[in-house]
Design a protein around this motif. Structure first.
Motif, PDB file in Angstrom:
ATOM      1  N   TRP A 293       6.887  15.942   1.788  1.00  0.00           N
ATOM      2  CA  TRP A 293       7.121  14.484   1.869  1.00  0.00           C
ATOM      3  C   TRP A 293       8.123  14.602   3.217  1.00  0.00           C
ATOM      4  CZ3 TRP A 293       4.016  12.443  -0.676  1.00  0.00           C
ATOM      5  CH2 TRP A 293       3.786  13.181  -1.712  1.00  0.00           C
ATOM      6  N   GLU A 294       8.937  14.728   3.222  1.00  0.00           N
ATOM      7  CA  GLU A 294       9.684  14.271   4.722  1.00  0.00           C
ATOM      8  C   GLU A 294       8.973  14.029   5.905  1.00  0.00           C
ATOM      9  OE1 GLU A 294      12.923  16.789   6.003  1.00  0.00           O
ATOM     10  OE2 GLU A 294      13.539  15.973   3.976  1.00  0.00           O
ATOM     11  N   ARG A 295       7.457  14.627   5.850  1.00  0.00           N
ATOM     12  CA  ARG A 295       6.219  14.775   6.748  1.00  0.00           C
ATOM     13  C   ARG A 295       5.501  14.210   6.256  1.00  0.00           C
ATOM     14  NH1 ARG A 295       6.257  20.923   6.477  1.00  0.00           N
ATOM     15  NH2 ARG A 295       4.826  19.809   4.817  1.00  0.00           N
ATOM     16  N   GLU A 296       5.415  14.045   5.589  1.00  0.00           N
ATOM     17  CA  GLU A 296       4.737  12.596   4.950  1.00  0.00           C
ATOM     18  C   GLU A 296       5.632  11.453   5.238  1.00  0.00           C
ATOM     19  OE1 GLU A 296       1.980  12.725   4.086  1.00  0.00           O
ATOM     20  OE2 GLU A 296       1.474  14.607   4.666  1.00  0.00           O
TER      21      GLU A 296
ATOM     22  N   MET B 290       5.539   6.448   8.798  1.00  0.00           N
ATOM     23  CA  MET B 290       6.284   5.866   9.210  1.00  0.00           C
ATOM     24  C   MET B 290       5.598   5.419  10.873  1.00  0.00           C
ATOM     25  SD  MET B 290      10.209   6.445   8.412  1.00  0.00           S
ATOM     26  CE  MET B 290      10.987   6.068   9.580  1.00  0.00           C
ATOM     27  N   TRP B 291       5.278   6.477  11.593  1.00  0.00           N
ATOM     28  CA  TRP B 291       4.913   6.792  12.718  1.00  0.00           C
ATOM     29  C   TRP B 291       3.589   5.734  12.731  1.00  0.00           C
ATOM     30  CZ3 TRP B 291      -0.509   8.286  14.422  1.00  0.00           C
ATOM     31  CH2 TRP B 291      -0.371   8.078  15.915  1.00  0.00           C
TER      32      TRP B 291
ATOM     33  N   ARG C 281       2.381   2.696  10.525  1.00  0.00           N
ATOM     34  CA  ARG C 281       3.433   1.472  10.695  1.00  0.00           C
ATOM     35  C   ARG C 281       3.493   0.994  11.879  1.00  0.00           C
ATOM     36  NH1 ARG C 281       8.349  -0.448   9.823  1.00  0.00           N
ATOM     37  NH2 ARG C 281       9.016   1.582   9.465  1.00  0.00           N
ATOM     38  N   GLN C 282       4.672   1.796  12.478  1.00  0.00           N
ATOM     39  CA  GLN C 282       4.550   1.607  14.091  1.00  0.00           C
ATOM     40  C   GLN C 282       3.392   1.237  14.942  1.00  0.00           C
ATOM     41  OE1 GLN C 282       7.349   4.495  15.423  1.00  0.00           O
ATOM     42  NE2 GLN C 282       9.472   3.443  13.552  1.00  0.00           N
ATOM     43  N   SER C 283       2.687   2.332  15.153  1.00  0.00           N
ATOM     44  CA  SER C 283       1.566   2.162  15.934  1.00  0.00           C
ATOM     45  C   SER C 283       0.453   0.825  15.107  1.00  0.00           C
ATOM     46  CB  SER C 283       0.354   3.458  15.404  1.00  0.00           C
ATOM     47  OG  SER C 283       1.185   4.227  15.723  1.00  0.00           O
ATOM     48  N   GLU C 284      -0.069   0.937  13.936  1.00  0.00           N
ATOM     49  CA  GLU C 284      -0.196  -0.978  13.874  1.00  0.00           C
ATOM     50  C   GLU C 284       0.882  -1.880  14.839  1.00  0.00           C
ATOM     51  OE1 GLU C 284      -3.490  -3.021  12.195  1.00  0.00           O
ATOM     52  OE2 GLU C 284      -2.915  -1.081  12.711  1.00  0.00           O
ATOM     53  N   GLU C 285       2.115  -2.061  14.178  1.00  0.00           N
ATOM     54  CA  GLU C 285       3.056  -2.740  15.012  1.00  0.00           C
ATOM     55  C   GLU C 285       3.165  -3.522  16.069  1.00  0.00           C
ATOM     56  OE1 GLU C 285       6.614  -2.585  12.886  1.00  0.00           O
ATOM     57  OE2 GLU C 285       6.355  -2.818  11.235  1.00  0.00           O
ATOM     58  N   HIS C 286       2.615  -1.950  17.439  1.00  0.00           N
ATOM     59  CA  HIS C 286       1.974  -2.297  18.008  1.00  0.00           C
ATOM     60  C   HIS C 286       1.002  -2.815  18.675  1.00  0.00           C
ATOM     61  CE1 HIS C 286       3.033  -1.561  22.433  1.00  0.00           C
ATOM     62  NE2 HIS C 286       1.874  -0.317  22.351  1.00  0.00           N
ATOM     63  N   ARG C 287       0.093  -2.093  17.200  1.00  0.00           N
ATOM     64  CA  ARG C 287      -1.139  -2.664  18.027  1.00  0.00           C
ATOM     65  C   ARG C 287      -1.706  -4.092  17.958  1.00  0.00           C
ATOM     66  NH1 ARG C 287      -5.808  -4.105  15.327  1.00  0.00           N
ATOM     67  NH2 ARG C 287      -4.880  -4.202  13.906  1.00  0.00           N
TER      68      ARG C 287
END
Length: 76
Positions: A23-26, A31-32, A34-40
């Motif tokens: 679950w920590e990996r998921e 999070m990665w 979501r951050q990529s989408e926000e950056h895009r």
């Protein structure tokens, strides 16, 4: 009895640790993403275009005061 309804539980010493790691990996993946989408979206020209169209509509409909319109149009 049908075998698809039998309950088989297998527990070992590392089950809790394995589940926690999974679950920590998921969560990190999500999070990665979501951050990529926000950056895009931040790099997208769509936001700038929408702002320009909003300004044009406001000035066309007379929602802006003349001073604000002149400030926007005059190059600084």
């Amino acid at each position: 009895m049908n075998h698809q309804y039998t309950r088989r539980e297998v527990f070992c010493g590392n089950t809790c640790h394995d589940l926690t790691c999974f679950w920590e990996r998921e969560i990190r993946k999500q999070m990665w993403r979501r951050q990529s989408e926000e950056h895009r979206l931040g790099r997208s020209a769509l936001r700038k275009l929408r702002e320009e169209w909003r300004q044009k509509l406001e000035s066309k409909l007379g929602l802006r005061s003349p001073e604000q319109t002149e400030k926007r149009q005059s190059p600084s």
